[in-house]
Enzyme design. Structure first.
Site, short mmCIF file in Angstrom:
data_model
loop_
_atom_site.label_atom_id
_atom_site.label_comp_id
_atom_site.label_asym_id
_atom_site.label_seq_id
_atom_site.Cartn_x
_atom_site.Cartn_y
_atom_site.Cartn_z
N CYS A 44 0.86 -1.39 -0.07
CA CYS A 44 -0.05 -0.09 -0.06
C CYS A 44 0.77 1.36 -0.10
O CYS A 44 2.06 1.23 0.14
CB CYS A 44 -0.83 0.09 1.12
N CYS A 47 3.22 1.69 2.87
CA CYS A 47 4.31 0.71 2.75
C CYS A 47 5.36 1.68 1.99
O CYS A 47 6.50 1.63 2.29
CB CYS A 47 4.16 -0.40 2.12
N ASP A 448 3.79 -35.44 -0.93
CA ASP A 448 4.99 -35.94 -0.06
C ASP A 448 4.71 -35.32 1.32
O ASP A 448 3.61 -34.60 1.48
CB ASP A 448 6.09 -34.97 -0.56
N ASP A 627 8.09 -30.83 -2.01
CA ASP A 627 9.19 -30.16 -1.92
C ASP A 627 10.72 -30.22 -1.72
O ASP A 627 11.45 -29.53 -1.86
CB ASP A 627 8.86 -29.20 -0.48
N ASP A 631 11.98 -35.40 -4.03
CA ASP A 631 10.73 -35.50 -4.84
C ASP A 631 10.86 -34.76 -6.23
O ASP A 631 10.02 -35.18 -6.98
CB ASP A 631 9.61 -34.45 -4.18
#
Lengths: 728, 52
Positions: A44, A47, A448, A627, A631
């Site tokens: 925003c 920020c 996983d 992850d 995998d």
């Protein structure tokens, strides 16, 4: 600004703002001039001003500018200002920031292409509007000299426009012709060229009909589709590059007893590398000195930390937990096990690009049809009129314009843009162009465990089962260690209001646990063998105090939304499978908690791949969610794959979709949205086919006036765009 | 119909001005951060050193 706002802001509007909690390697090398930081939580006006004011106050910073669309800040600063210092400053004002490797963010090429397309689009829009204005006069009955004048002015605008704006189509059509392939761009180019030249000819002969408006409009709508397509791709690509750029790989090398920080590519076999607790192994190596525990969950899926001591082998990607380690490098960079795995993935990846998209299939069927129709119209009218070339060419140009895949060119990009925007707001980043279509076909989901369904962060399960004194002692010992189990124990005890016992002489024994003195007795918290306890089948830490031992068992904390996602997938009739490298006890318990009946434990990476292959051979379309490095190959083999942003970068590279937030709920929505998107694409094909069914016979009969062509074209384009936006 | 000789150049000129404005905006990178610019207009702080 409240905390709530920050949390919401983490997942706001654009695909390039990527939340990656991985900040293992700290930024440190001084930059020359410009630094780039990723700023995932900015959302925003407040920020922007907070960040820019905070950075402006840092000595040596010339200027800084937040790009809210890309969620980045670029800082112009003196060479001695480090990214690390700026990250600390931003953390001080409540912003998470990560250093980005400006060199890797080579967005300039795509930027240039995008700008070029946008320019052509703008020019086409200008011409379309002006030519349309002039055409309205002709349609409403301008005659003789007036009509000719309007045609001449239209020609003066339209011909240069087609030459300039049509270039992307001409180029790609020519590239296709050279390799003997007729794509969608060939009929487009043909229609553009034929429509412009026949209209110019008619204008010279002061004829009734000129198709300048149609040619320019065709250009505009097709460029619009092209631009949408480009933007979706470019944004996904830049976000993916940003993810890759986040891990700036460096290692601290010991040279004559002095630590020097080096880029990974400069580390050679035989070097001594130091890894601090909390750091990730940058290389493969043998432990030279030090003892510690390592977390291998990203590589093998084991949730239990493993002890390492001198002479033991560690692999790149493992996380060092308790004590500092000095490694003798056995393989670095390209040769490390991490990289070899990534190479395997690259091989599997190339198979994935062979997927034929809906648009390609449509084009394959469509473009020959267009040419045949147009040519047969030409031949028929040549025969029927007894060789009136001008009339026959006019008809065949009209057929080409009407059938031209204006709506088809928009049908897919508009849906893809709408769907990926929708998914992005839910926290999913589509990295691969065809991922959405592939996701829609999925009927089996393989998960996983560690780091995917669970957070990879332990949680104490049986707090109340222990006597109060044991809890107090354990809490007193736990505060002395940075080990994840100890920290989880300390946090759980604090949460229950347990007052930590006074333990003196706290000492961490790297790789084993913590030791201290409580009421004159040596107490220990750590590994089973070190505390003299019987090891349990589940993740646990052990306390030896008061002449007995206590086991504190931990369960991996479930990823938020995992239950909801699995329930949603099951409701959609998907087959769910859990496959993990972890021990059966931990996997079975989690499967029971989530209601997954089909699970496999202790699977090696190769077994995961074999399992996905077997499912594929059964005719299933597999969605793999994982992850870890273990995998990665399975992610690449699966029909489509998703990985969380916390995954190792090899896994993220291999997957088609990245889950940006912690919450897993969006996966359930993603399959639904993907199916809906595919349905919309098919509907759009149907809509444009329907327009053609009505308009083509008119064109074939020679009744298609420029007005009819313009109407059919704009109506079908607008309908498909609106239909795309119906996506919920 | 003589009015056309004025109106057509005028309409083309106006369209051309719009096109030039668009090209200028693009060359000066005003489409690089649309959401940032939309928010910047709401900022209250006084900028002592405006960006050049």
């Amino acid at each position: 600004m409240s905390v709530v706002e920050f949390e919401q802001g983490g997942m706001a509007a654009c695909p390039a703002c990527v939340v990656v909690p991985l900040a293992q390697q700290q930024a440190h090398v001084a930059a020359r001039g410009r630094l780039m930081l990723s700023l995932p939580s900015a959302h925003c006006a407040a920020c922007i001003s907070t960040v820019e004011t905070a950075l402006a106050a840092v000595p040596g910073v010339d200027s800084s500018r937040v790009n809210l669309t890309m969620k980045r800040v670029s800082v112009d600063a003196m060479a001695d200002v480090t990214a690390e210092a700026l990250v600390a400053v931003l953390a001080g004002v409540g912003f998470e920031a990560h250093e980005l490797d400006a060199g890797l963010l080579s967005a300039t090429e795509t930027d240039r292409q995008g700008r070029e397309l946008l320019m052509r689009l703008g020019v086409a829009f200008f011409s379309m509007m002006n030519v349309m204005l002039l055409s309205v006069a002709v349609w409403s009955g301008a005659e003789g000299a007036t009509r000719d004048m309007f045609h001449w002015i239209s020609a003066a605008i339209a011909v240069p426009t087609v030459i300039f704006c049509g270039q992307p189509f001409f180029r790609s059509a020519w590239a296709g012709v050279r390799v003997g392939r007729l794509g969608m761009d060939f009929p487009i180019s043909l229609a553009l060229v034929l429509a412009s030249s026949i209209s110019l000819f008619e204008t010279i002969k002061s004829g009734h009909h000129a198709y300048f408006d149609a040619a320019v409009m065709l250009c505009f709508f097709l460029l619009l589709g092209r631009y949408l397509d480009h933007r979706t791709r470019a944004v996904a690509r830049s976000a993916a590059e940003e993810l890759a750029a986040l891990e700036v790989p460096r290692a601290s090398v010991l040279e004559d007893g002095v630590e020097v920080v080096r880029v990974i590519s400069e580390v050679v076999v035989g070097d001594l590398v130091r890894v601090r607790p909390g750091g990730r192994m940058p290389v493969d190596g043998v432990v030279e000195s030090g003892a510690s525990e390592v977390d291998r969950s990203l590589l093998t899926g084991e949730s239990l930390p493993v002890f390492v001591g001198p002479g033991m082998v560690v692999a790149a990607g493992e996380v060092n937990l308790t004590g500092p380690l000095t490694l003798r490098v056995t393989a670095a960079g390209r040769d490390s096990s991490l990289h070899r795995m990534a190479d395997l993935v690259a091989v599997a990846e190339s198979a994935k690009t062979k997927y034929t998209t809906l648009a390609e299939r449509a084009a394959r069927f469509y473009s020959p049809l267009v040419h045949i129709l147009s040519f047969s119209a030409f031949s028929y009218w040549m025969w029927a009129t007894g060789g009136d070339l001008r009339f026959a060419i006019n008809i065949s140009a009209a057929v080409l314009i009407i059938t031209c895949p204006c709506a088809l060119g928009l049908a897919v990009p508009a849906v893809v843009t709408a769907a990926s925007g929708k998914l992005f707001r839910k926290g999913l980043l589509i990295k691969h162009g065809t991922a959405l279509e592939r996701l829609a076909q999925v009927d089996c989901v393989v998960f996983d465990k560690t780091g995917t369904l669970t957070m990879g962060a332990p949680e104490l399960v049986d707090l109340m089962a222990h006597p109060a004194w044991a809890l107090e002692v354990a809490a007193g010992l736990a505060v002395g260690s940075a080990h994840p189990l100890a920290q989880a124990l300390a946090a759980a005890a604090r949460g229950q209001g347990v007052v930590a016992a006074e333990v003196s002489d706290l000492r961490e024994v790297p790789g084993y646990g913590v030791e201290g003195v409580w009421r004159g007795e040596v107490v220990r918290l750590g590994r089973a063998d070190w505390c003299g306890a019987q090891a349990l089948a589940v993740t646990a830490t052990y306390l030896s105090a008061g002449g007995e031992t206590q086991a504190f068992a931990f369960a991996d904390r479930l990823r938020p939304g995992a239950e909801a996602a699995i329930a949603a997938l099951m409701a959609q009739g998907m087959r769910i499978k859990l496959i993990s490298g972890d021990v059966p006890g931990a996997v079975g318990e989690l499967a029971a908690r989530l209601g997954i009946a089909d699970w496999v434990a202790g699977a090696l990476p190769a077994e995961k791949v074999a399992l996905v292959r077997a499912l594929t051979a059964e005719g299933r379309r597999v969605l793999m969610v994982g992850d870890g490095l273990n995998d990665t190959a399975a992610l690449a083999v699966a029909h489509v794959s998703i990985s969380p942003a916390t995954a190792l970068d090899a896994a993220r590279t291999a997957s088609d979709i990245v889950l940006l937030g912690q919450d897993m709920t969006p996966i359930g929505d993603a399959t639904r949205i993907a199916r809906q998107a595919t349905r919309r694409m098919l509907e759009n094909f149907g809509i444009s086919a329907a327009y053609n069914v009505i308009a083509v016979p008119l064109a074939l009969m020679g009744a298609a006036t420029p007005l009819a062509a313009a109407l059919a074209m704009s109506l079908s384009s607008i309908t498909v765009s609106l239909n795309a936006m119906r996506l919920k | 119909m003589e009015i056309l000789s004025i109106l057509i150049p005028v309409s083309l000129l106006l369209g051309g001005v719009g096109l030039l404005a668009f090209i200028w905006a693009m060359k000066t990178k005003q489409f690089d951060d649309p959401s940032g610019d939309a928010n910047r207009i709401l900022m209250k702080d006084w900028d002592d050193k405006p960006k050049q």
